[in-house]
Design a protein around this motif. Structure first.
Motif, short mmCIF file in Angstrom:
data_model
loop_
_atom_site.label_atom_id
_atom_site.label_comp_id
_atom_site.label_asym_id
_atom_site.label_seq_id
_atom_site.Cartn_x
_atom_site.Cartn_y
_atom_site.Cartn_z
N ARG A 1 18.96 61.52 51.68
CA ARG A 1 17.68 62.48 51.71
C ARG A 1 16.88 62.00 52.86
O ARG A 1 16.44 62.89 53.19
N GLN B 1 16.11 64.95 54.99
CA GLN B 1 14.75 65.38 54.98
C GLN B 1 13.68 64.62 55.93
O GLN B 1 12.45 64.88 56.31
N GLU C 1 22.12 58.11 47.77
CA GLU C 1 21.72 59.28 47.43
C GLU C 1 20.20 59.36 48.18
O GLU C 1 19.81 60.34 48.99
#
Length: 533
Positions: free
Chosen positions: A173, A177, A169
């Motif tokens: 990200r 991002q 996870e």
């Protein structure tokens, strides 16, 4: 007509998988090789056969269909006493080693693999950070490893699925991002995943335990046991906690309660059905891993030659093995030091056992499903490194499962660990205590027995004394009186219940493990079922 044709195609694929699982499992048994290794190699070989049906591995299928029951079955066989005893080293492996693996792979990828940067390396490390519960323990048990090693490997592989998926996870990200969460955010998220998953699993376990006490029907309880892992996993995921830990928690809790909530006949039915189902699911999963080779190779782009791909696969596999060995030794030394302060009388994990734990870091279907779940498009652009990540994951699975699995017997023999058994003294002790208490119960009953029935008690006592003699190496006796079978049968069932209460009490007091309890419990279940029928 198209829907009927597609349904028939699915039926043929399922039938083919089941036939191959059965055939190659028989071959594995003949070759004395753990069946996960044979099935992966068989799938790999069959993937190159012309006109062989192509069966892709959908990551959603793995996480939603295969993972919950397999985790539940694995958690069910774990001894809570031994899991708690080794919790520190399990945590150092399931949490610390996951983080060390992610960091190590990210740094290595950034400095030595031109096709991967630090972000892609971090994501690859998250994918490869989890060991496979079924592969490691099935190989370890088949080779007769000491129970302590198997307990640690089982506990690690059950818990590191949750931390590995959290790392995945975080990796996604970072990819989308461009930044990592802060230490506080990461710690908060990990805490919520763990605590939320455990609470949800325990709540479901308490509810199911209450319902089980109201039911005494084998088929109904089997259906309920199938619902439990899926309900726990989905509830955990819906709460954005760890569905994996929810399944593990409910499995551990209900396993602990099973001697009290299942009748003997139901327990035999349910356990037999689950044993067959987990074998089929495991077999299909390992076979599907091998069958993915064409899909893995077809997705490789960027002008990589076969020699380069093989080199990358070998380098990454060796690096993963080295990272695990580097972490395991000091982690176990630290755990032994802490244990010596808290429980100086308990045995420590030896350096030989430490090396075997480090060598048994096999990857499996969770890693491959995690790699396949990486999106092909990130921020509107094609993620060109995805297929290389899938290939490297596939390579690591093959090397760790096949190479380490096949060399493990030689390693175990070289270290002098083959055939050691740690639970035999506990089993002997449990049998002795159960027989003595059953004899004491029958002797009390003989004092108040009606005239003419004393011999029925004598016969039962003689039976138990003979069984006790077999355990304590004394001479026993034995006689049977058919004319008083009704009394004998009733009191025999009551004596079995005394045995059952005794071994449950010993387990609850931590004097014997859940493994010993389950082994003795099966014999009592069969005995009580025979007497009842």
């Amino acid at each position: 007509m198209d829907s009927v044709a597609s349904l028939h195609a699915v039926e043929r694929a399922v039938l083919l998988l089941l036939v191959m699982v059965a055939a190659f499992a028989v071959m594995a048994n003949r070759l004395k090789v753990p069946y996960p290794i044979v099935l992966v190699l068989a799938g790999l070989g069959l993937s190159f056969v012309p006109h062989m049906p192509r069966i892709p591995l959908d990551p959603n299928l793995v996480f939603v269909i295969f993972l919950p029951p397999l985790l539940y079955a694995a958690a069910w066989t774990v001894s809570w006493r031994d899991f708690r005893r080794h919790l520190l080293i399990i945590s150092l492996l399931a949490i610390g080693l996951v983080g060390f693996t992610v960091w190590g792979v990210a740094e290595f990828s950034d400095h030595f693999i031109s096709a991967l940067d630090w972000k892609a390396g971090f994501l690859l490390g998250a994918i490869l950070s989890t060991t496979d519960a079924i592969a490691a323990t099935s190989v370890a048990k088949a080779l007769g490893l000491p129970r302590r090693i198997v307990d640690i490997l089982e506990g690690e592989s059950l818990l590191n699925d949750a931390t590995g998926l959290l790392a995945l996870e975080v990796g996604l990200r970072l990819l989308e991002q461009g930044n990592l969460p802060t230490v506080g955010e990461g710690a908060l998220r990990l805490t919520y995943l763990i605590v939320g998953g455990l609470v949800i699993g325990l709540l479901i376990g308490v509810l199911v335990s209450f319902l089980e006490r109201l039911i005494d029907n084998g088929p109904v309880e089997l259906v309920l046991s199938l619902i439990v892992p899926y309900a726990a996993y989905l509830a955990g995921e819906e709460a954005r906690a760890s569905g994996v830990l929810a399944v593990v928690a409910v499995g551990l809790y209900l396993s602990r309660q099973s001697p009290r909530i299942f009748s003997p006949a139901v327990r035999i039915q349910v356990m037999g059905a689950w044993q067959a189902m987990t074998f089929v699911l495991n077999g299909i999963v390992f076979l599907l891993i091998g069958l993915q080779m064409p899909y893995v190779l077809a997705g490789i782009e960027g002008g990589f030659s076969k020699s380069t791909l093989v080199e990358y696969g070998a380098i990454f596999s060796a690096m993963l093995i080295a990272l695990r060995l580097i972490w395991v030794t000091p982690a176990i030394r630290f755990s032994n030091w802490i244990q010596s302060l808290r429980h100086p009388e308990e045995e420590r994990v030896t350096p030989r056992e430490s090396f075997v734990i480090g060598w048994t870091g096999m990857r499996g279907v969770i890693a491959l499903a995690a790699a396949l779940s990486v999106p092909e498009v990130v921020n509107g652009a094609e993620f060109r490194q995805r297929n290389l990540l899938v290939f490297l994951t596939f390579s690591v699975i093959l090397v760790t499962l096949v190479l380490q699995g096949l060399t493990l017997p030689s390693v175990i023999r070289a270290l002098g660990l083959a055939g050691e058994e740690g639970i035999e003294p506990e089993e002997r002790y449990a049998r002795e205590q159960a027989f003595k208490n059953a004899i004491a119960y029958l002797e009390e009953g003989r004092l108040t027995a009606a005239d003419g029935l004393e011999h029925a008690y004598d016969d039962l006592i003689d039976r138990y004394e003979h069984r006790l003699a077999e355990v304590t190496e004394e001479e026993g006796h034995g006689a049977s009186k058919a004319e008083v079978y009704h009394t004998l049968s009733r009191e025999a069932r009551a004596a079995v219940q005394v045995e059952r209460r005794t071994i449950i009490h010993l387990r609850d007091e931590g004097l014997i493990s859940d493994d010993v309890l389950r082994k003795l419990e099966r014999g009592l279940d069969l005995e009580e079922t025979k007497l009842s029928s």
